[in-house]
Design an enzyme around this catalytic site. Structure first.
Site, PDB file in Angstrom:
ATOM      1  N   GLU A  14       0.880  -1.170  -0.177  1.00  0.00           N
ATOM      2  CA  GLU A  14      -0.090   0.042   0.028  1.00  0.00           C
ATOM      3  C   GLU A  14       0.896   1.077   0.150  1.00  0.00           C
ATOM      4  OE1 GLU A  14      -1.907   3.328   2.229  1.00  0.00           O
ATOM      5  OE2 GLU A  14      -0.246   2.048   3.066  1.00  0.00           O
ATOM      6  N   HIS A 317      -5.044  -3.107   1.210  1.00  0.00           N
ATOM      7  CA  HIS A 317      -5.025  -2.795   2.524  1.00  0.00           C
ATOM      8  C   HIS A 317      -4.792  -3.837   3.297  1.00  0.00           C
ATOM      9  CE1 HIS A 317      -5.746   1.636   1.569  1.00  0.00           C
ATOM     10  NE2 HIS A 317      -5.348   1.748   2.663  1.00  0.00           N
TER      11      HIS A 317
END
Length: 352
Positions: A14, A317
């Site tokens: 991420e 995520h």
């Protein structure tokens, strides 16, 4: 690498603030000294922003830790935690930086403090690039409660982009341990409800338009009840509008979707956006939505026993959260088992 520190590359996966948030929480709970390098290297403005700095300072205070590199723009920090202590802590984000992102760091840690913790946080309550505070209380909290923990919440003032200045107070009682969760049967939808709001000088008719556009898409999935209202100017003096949606199922799954009005966006787009996020989760058959998915990863890792949760497509995520947790807690391993449109996320947690 500095002696005794576990090094984490903040540029992987991420590549943003989530790596730092997950690392800080695990570090504080398990008393693991960490060094995070290349912080937010994947962003246009690398390094610590205001909300990340306040999160670092909050965690430092909660565990009487030691922090180096804690300044605006820093791309490397070192953090040495001590015992998590209950008490009252304050964090004031000077911008509209998200309060919920600070809570994502602090609430799991507070569950393992030696006594009750009160978090008084100032910043943005409803912002575009993070879960709205209503999502955190109405969707994430019920999912947290499945693990045997919860928090009390008081909204004192709403804060929107660009001013911020929202104020919340969150009280967290510690737990002996988190319970493992088996959440693999989605069941059928029983209720769809939500809140469509305007604030400041934004006319209430926009709240009705947001809700109407969401209701048109959601009505085929069941009865929809969306409250439309204008915020009390004492609580929300600045301009904003948005929508938070919740769906509940026969197996007590709680799913969410949300949208906020933004510059150059059409009103109908915001309502449809929020509805489509919820519809996506409903139609794929997941037991949690994509925004709750990565938040429960840390709960599964810390639970005392094996958890299984049916999720949709694995988000970046979630992959990031798993990467950081497995790096800091080698005894914890996640397994992703494909099952039709969904996946079963499995983890034997380490307990506390």
């Amino acid at each position: 690498m500095s002696k005794g520190l576990v090094e984490i590359d903040g540029s992987v996966l991420e590549g943003g603030g989530q790596i730092l948030r997950i690392a800080l929480t695990i570090s504080a709970i398990k008393k693991i000294p960490i060094r995070v390098v290349k912080i937010r290297a994947g962003r246009n403005k690398p390094g610590l922003m205001e909300q990340h700095l306040k999160g670092l300072e909050l965690m430092r205070d909660m565990c009487n830790g030691r922090l180096t590199g804690g300044h605006m723009g820093s791309t490397e920090i070192q953090f040495w935690p001590n015992e998590l202590k209950g008490g009252t802590y304050t964090a004031k984000i000077k911008t509209a930086g998200s309060i919920t992102l600070l809570l994502q760091v602090a609430v799991p840690a507070a569950l393992f403090a030696d006594s009750a913790t009160v978090l008084n946080i100032t910043g943005g309550t409803n912002t575009e690039m993070a879960p709205q505070i209503d999502f955190y209380t109405e969707v994430f909290r019920p999912n947290l409660e499945k693990f045997g923990a919860t928090f009390d919440f008081e909204l004192r003032k709403r804060g929107y982009f660009p001013k911020g200045n929202g104020e919340v107070s969150v009280t967290v009682d510690p737990v002996a341990h988190l319970n493992p969760v088996i959440l693999t049967e989605r069941g059928s939808i029983t209720d769809i409800y939500g809140w469509s709001y305007t604030a400041g000088t934004v006319p209430i008719r926009l709240a009705y338009l947001l809700a109407e556009n969401a209701e048109k898409l959601l009505k085929e999935y069941g009865h929809v009840a969306i409250q439309k209202y204008k915020e009390d100017p004492k609580v929300a003096p600045d301009n904003s509008s948005g929508l938070v949606l919740v769906a509940e199922t026969t197996t007590h799954c709680v799913l969410g979707g949300s949208g906020m009005f933004r510059k150059n966006a059409k009103v109908e787009e915001i309502g449809e956006e929020a509805a489509n996020k919820l519809i996506h989760t409903i139609t794929e058959g997941a037991c949690v939505d994509e925004y709750t998915q990565d938040q429960i990863v840390i709960l599964m890792a810390l639970a005392k026993g094996e958890s299984k949760v049916r999720i949709g497509a694995v988000t970046m995520h979630t992959k990031t959260a798993i990467f950081v947790i497995e790096l800091l807690l080698p005894q914890v391993k996640f397994e992703i088992i494909p099952d039709g449109k969904t996946n079963i996320l499995k983890c034997n947690g380490c307990g506390n």
